[in-house]
Design an enzyme around this catalytic site. Sequence first.
Site, PDB file in Angstrom:
ATOM      1  N   GLY A  14      26.432 140.517   7.755  1.00 58.50           N
ATOM      2  CA  GLY A  14      25.288 139.603   7.735  1.00 58.50           C
ATOM      3  C   GLY A  14      25.702 138.152   7.901  1.00 58.50           C
ATOM      4  N   SER A  15      26.432 137.853   8.981  1.00 57.95           N
ATOM      5  CA  SER A  15      27.074 136.546   9.082  1.00 57.95           C
ATOM      6  C   SER A  15      26.653 135.719  10.286  1.00 57.95           C
ATOM      7  CB  SER A  15      28.592 136.720   9.089  1.00 57.95           C
ATOM      8  OG  SER A  15      29.006 137.720  10.003  1.00 57.95           O
ATOM      9  N   THR A  16      25.458 135.954  10.817  1.00 62.50           N
ATOM     10  CA  THR A  16      25.014 135.168  11.963  1.00 62.50           C
ATOM     11  C   THR A  16      24.421 133.827  11.554  1.00 62.50           C
ATOM     12  OG1 THR A  16      22.863 136.290  11.960  1.00 62.50           O
ATOM     13  CG2 THR A  16      24.595 137.199  13.394  1.00 62.50           C
ATOM     14  N   GLY A  18      23.374 131.084   7.806  1.00 58.19           N
ATOM     15  CA  GLY A  18      23.382 130.843   6.374  1.00 58.19           C
ATOM     16  C   GLY A  18      24.747 130.921   5.731  1.00 58.19           C
ATOM     17  N   ILE A  19      24.777 131.456   4.514  1.00 60.61           N
ATOM     18  CA  ILE A  19      26.020 131.566   3.759  1.00 60.61           C
ATOM     19  C   ILE A  19      27.020 132.440   4.492  1.00 60.61           C
ATOM     20  CG2 ILE A  19      27.024 132.505   1.637  1.00 60.61           C
ATOM     21  CD1 ILE A  19      24.501 131.560   0.173  1.00 60.61           C
ATOM     22  N   GLY A  20      26.555 133.519   5.102  1.00 61.90           N
ATOM     23  CA  GLY A  20      27.463 134.413   5.819  1.00 61.90           C
ATOM     24  C   GLY A  20      28.190 133.711   6.948  1.00 61.90           C
ATOM     25  N   SER A 141      24.245 136.892  -6.700  1.00 62.17           N
ATOM     26  CA  SER A 141      23.300 135.778  -6.814  1.00 62.17           C
ATOM     27  C   SER A 141      23.119 135.432  -8.279  1.00 62.17           C
ATOM     28  CB  SER A 141      21.951 136.179  -6.210  1.00 62.17           C
ATOM     29  OG  SER A 141      20.936 135.264  -6.558  1.00 62.17           O
ATOM     30  N   TYR A 154      14.743 142.046  -5.722  1.00 62.48           N
ATOM     31  CA  TYR A 154      15.942 141.344  -5.264  1.00 62.48           C
ATOM     32  C   TYR A 154      16.950 141.211  -6.402  1.00 62.48           C
ATOM     33  CZ  TYR A 154      18.856 137.410  -3.701  1.00 62.48           C
ATOM     34  OH  TYR A 154      19.914 136.583  -3.374  1.00 62.48           O
TER      35      TYR A 154
END
Length: 264
Positions: A14-16, A18-20, A141, A154
């Site tokens: 999930g790195s496209t 934001g934090i990723g 989180s 979540y």
Amino acid sequence: MRIDLSQRRAVVSGSTAGIGFAIAKGLAAAGAQVVINGRGAERVEQAVADLRQALPGARVEGVAADLGTAAGAADFLLRVPETDILINNLGIYQTQDFFTIDDTEWERFFQVNVLSAVRLSRHYAPGMAKRGWGRVQFISSESAVQPQPDMVHYGMSKTALLSVSRGLAGVLAGSGVTVNAVLPGPTHSEGVARMLCAQARATGVAEAEVAADFIRQQRPASLIRRLASADEVANMVVYLASEQASATSGAALRVDGGVWPSIL
């Protein structure tokens, strides 16, 4: 401290954005060969191009696969069979009234946020242990330790990651593989930026003031009194991936700006 990951390969789910993406960039800046992942080929290709533009010479590749499904994870693992560093960052979130969250939505959050990390860790960790070195990280989180009433599903998924992380650290004890969880707090990611921008347009208030109001009203315990940046979260992840962090395992490390008022 100079972190050198030039002999290591890293997978960031999930790195496209934001934090990723910030984590992928941080690892690449430390010399690692980095695999960027997302569901769609176009977004993956754009993220790879953006990272190469930011870091000319970076060793980066992209693999599009939906890791929130067993089939997507299996496809990804065929294409990327080994890694030294695994960052389980993939996650979804949304606000929703508890009484309207149906079974399908509970299962979707568990599949994407928890089982994606379980599948990748189950595959990669044995190889790390066999080679005598590895790093597995779970991006949890602050909601794992203080679930928000408007995102109970979540929070459930992020709490589950803490359990998996600590349990896997015990499984891999003495192997040379460390396993840790990172707990970001309110972070100025692309998703949060869109939310702040929308509120700014709706209210006529500057985006910076909207962000400040969010911290004052929603996270009054914050010690830094601002949103963290994605790069600040990534800095912790890069350190934990390093040789210098070899004595840190089984930990849950907070990058939450102090919003959780605990001494631990």
